[in-house]
Design a protein around this motif. Sequence first.
Motif, PDB file in Angstrom:
ATOM      1  N   ASN A 104       1.154  -1.026  -0.104  1.00  0.00           N
ATOM      2  CA  ASN A 104       0.180  -0.038   0.138  1.00  0.00           C
ATOM      3  C   ASN A 104       1.050   1.115   0.151  1.00  0.00           C
ATOM      4  N   ILE A 105       2.281   1.256   1.086  1.00  0.00           N
ATOM      5  CA  ILE A 105       2.866   2.310   0.582  1.00  0.00           C
ATOM      6  C   ILE A 105       3.359   2.466  -0.373  1.00  0.00           C
ATOM      7  N   ARG A 106       4.643   0.988  -1.186  1.00  0.00           N
ATOM      8  CA  ARG A 106       4.707   1.448  -2.394  1.00  0.00           C
ATOM      9  C   ARG A 106       3.505   1.712  -3.458  1.00  0.00           C
ATOM     10  N   LYS A 107       2.315   1.785  -3.593  1.00  0.00           N
ATOM     11  CA  LYS A 107       0.962   1.953  -4.188  1.00  0.00           C
ATOM     12  C   LYS A 107       1.190   3.682  -3.951  1.00  0.00           C
ATOM     13  N   ASP A 108       0.440   4.404  -3.270  1.00  0.00           N
ATOM     14  CA  ASP A 108       0.732   5.522  -2.739  1.00  0.00           C
ATOM     15  C   ASP A 108       1.966   6.348  -2.424  1.00  0.00           C
ATOM     16  N   ARG A 109       3.264   6.362  -2.666  1.00  0.00           N
ATOM     17  CA  ARG A 109       3.714   6.440  -2.345  1.00  0.00           C
ATOM     18  C   ARG A 109       5.001   8.483  -2.726  1.00  0.00           C
ATOM     19  N   GLU A 110       3.598   8.987  -3.557  1.00  0.00           N
ATOM     20  CA  GLU A 110       3.611  10.021  -3.861  1.00  0.00           C
ATOM     21  C   GLU A 110       2.255  10.793  -2.559  1.00  0.00           C
ATOM     22  N   GLU A 111       1.804  10.007  -1.703  1.00  0.00           N
ATOM     23  CA  GLU A 111       1.187  10.770  -1.004  1.00  0.00           C
ATOM     24  C   GLU A 111       1.638  10.752   0.889  1.00  0.00           C
ATOM     25  N   TYR A 112       2.881   9.920   1.103  1.00  0.00           N
ATOM     26  CA  TYR A 112       3.385   9.862   2.016  1.00  0.00           C
ATOM     27  C   TYR A 112       4.864  11.123   1.960  1.00  0.00           C
ATOM     28  N   ASN A 113       4.401  12.502   2.759  1.00  0.00           N
ATOM     29  CA  ASN A 113       5.046  13.444   3.153  1.00  0.00           C
ATOM     30  C   ASN A 113       5.988  12.918   4.688  1.00  0.00           C
ATOM     31  N   ARG A 114       6.748  13.890   4.973  1.00  0.00           N
ATOM     32  CA  ARG A 114       7.563  13.650   6.269  1.00  0.00           C
ATOM     33  C   ARG A 114       6.503  13.346   7.216  1.00  0.00           C
ATOM     34  N   ALA A 115       5.609  13.891   7.438  1.00  0.00           N
ATOM     35  CA  ALA A 115       4.661  14.340   8.563  1.00  0.00           C
ATOM     36  C   ALA A 115       3.543  13.036   8.437  1.00  0.00           C
ATOM     37  N   ARG A 116       3.169  12.138   7.173  1.00  0.00           N
ATOM     38  CA  ARG A 116       2.205  11.181   7.272  1.00  0.00           C
ATOM     39  C   ARG A 116       3.579  10.044   7.924  1.00  0.00           C
ATOM     40  N   ILE A 117       4.572  10.309   7.691  1.00  0.00           N
ATOM     41  CA  ILE A 117       5.243   8.862   7.470  1.00  0.00           C
ATOM     42  C   ILE A 117       5.933   9.388   9.091  1.00  0.00           C
ATOM     43  N   ILE A 118       5.917   9.889   9.877  1.00  0.00           N
ATOM     44  CA  ILE A 118       5.722  10.014  10.917  1.00  0.00           C
ATOM     45  C   ILE A 118       4.971   9.153  12.203  1.00  0.00           C
ATOM     46  N   ALA A 119       3.447  10.221  11.399  1.00  0.00           N
ATOM     47  CA  ALA A 119       2.145  10.003  11.667  1.00  0.00           C
ATOM     48  C   ALA A 119       2.488   8.198  11.884  1.00  0.00           C
ATOM     49  N   TYR A 120       2.534   7.316  10.795  1.00  0.00           N
ATOM     50  CA  TYR A 120       2.468   6.063  10.353  1.00  0.00           C
ATOM     51  C   TYR A 120       3.274   5.464  11.375  1.00  0.00           C
ATOM     52  N   VAL A 121       5.066   5.446  12.363  1.00  0.00           N
ATOM     53  CA  VAL A 121       6.017   5.489  12.880  1.00  0.00           C
ATOM     54  C   VAL A 121       5.379   5.637  14.005  1.00  0.00           C
ATOM     55  N   PHE A 122       4.467   6.468  13.975  1.00  0.00           N
ATOM     56  CA  PHE A 122       4.370   6.596  15.665  1.00  0.00           C
ATOM     57  C   PHE A 122       2.861   5.456  15.913  1.00  0.00           C
ATOM     58  N   SER A 123       2.315   4.875  14.722  1.00  0.00           N
ATOM     59  CA  SER A 123       1.244   4.512  14.553  1.00  0.00           C
ATOM     60  C   SER A 123       1.887   2.871  15.383  1.00  0.00           C
ATOM     61  N   VAL A 124       2.181   2.902  14.431  1.00  0.00           N
ATOM     62  CA  VAL A 124       3.412   1.354  14.389  1.00  0.00           C
ATOM     63  C   VAL A 124       3.716   1.408  15.957  1.00  0.00           C
TER      64      VAL A 124
END
Length: 93
Positions: free
Chosen positions: A59-79
């Motif tokens: 899913n992340i590879r498919k929508d790579r352009e959507e993931y900016n720095r803030a969304r990556i930080i939110a994703y890592v925090f959710s993990v």
Amino acid sequence: MLPEEVYKRRHYGTPQSVQLIIANFTVLTVAISIFAGGKHVNWFFWVLMGLLVIYNVLNIRKDREEYNRARIIAYVFSVLLMIALFLAIRLKV
């Protein structure tokens, strides 16, 4: 007929990254309650978590352009929060 501009409009609803985080927490809580609620963690729980990881990577590879720095930080925090949730439920804190 409708003008062509109607078809070019983009809907900015719930981002894919937020839907991915919600799906992760839903699958995790259901899997913990069914397969990891007792004294031992069932082997199928780990299979399900492996499938969830594969789904996340694809899913992340498919929508790579959507993931900016803030969304990556939110994703890592959710993990990290999901790991803490697993440990809290397993240790009955």
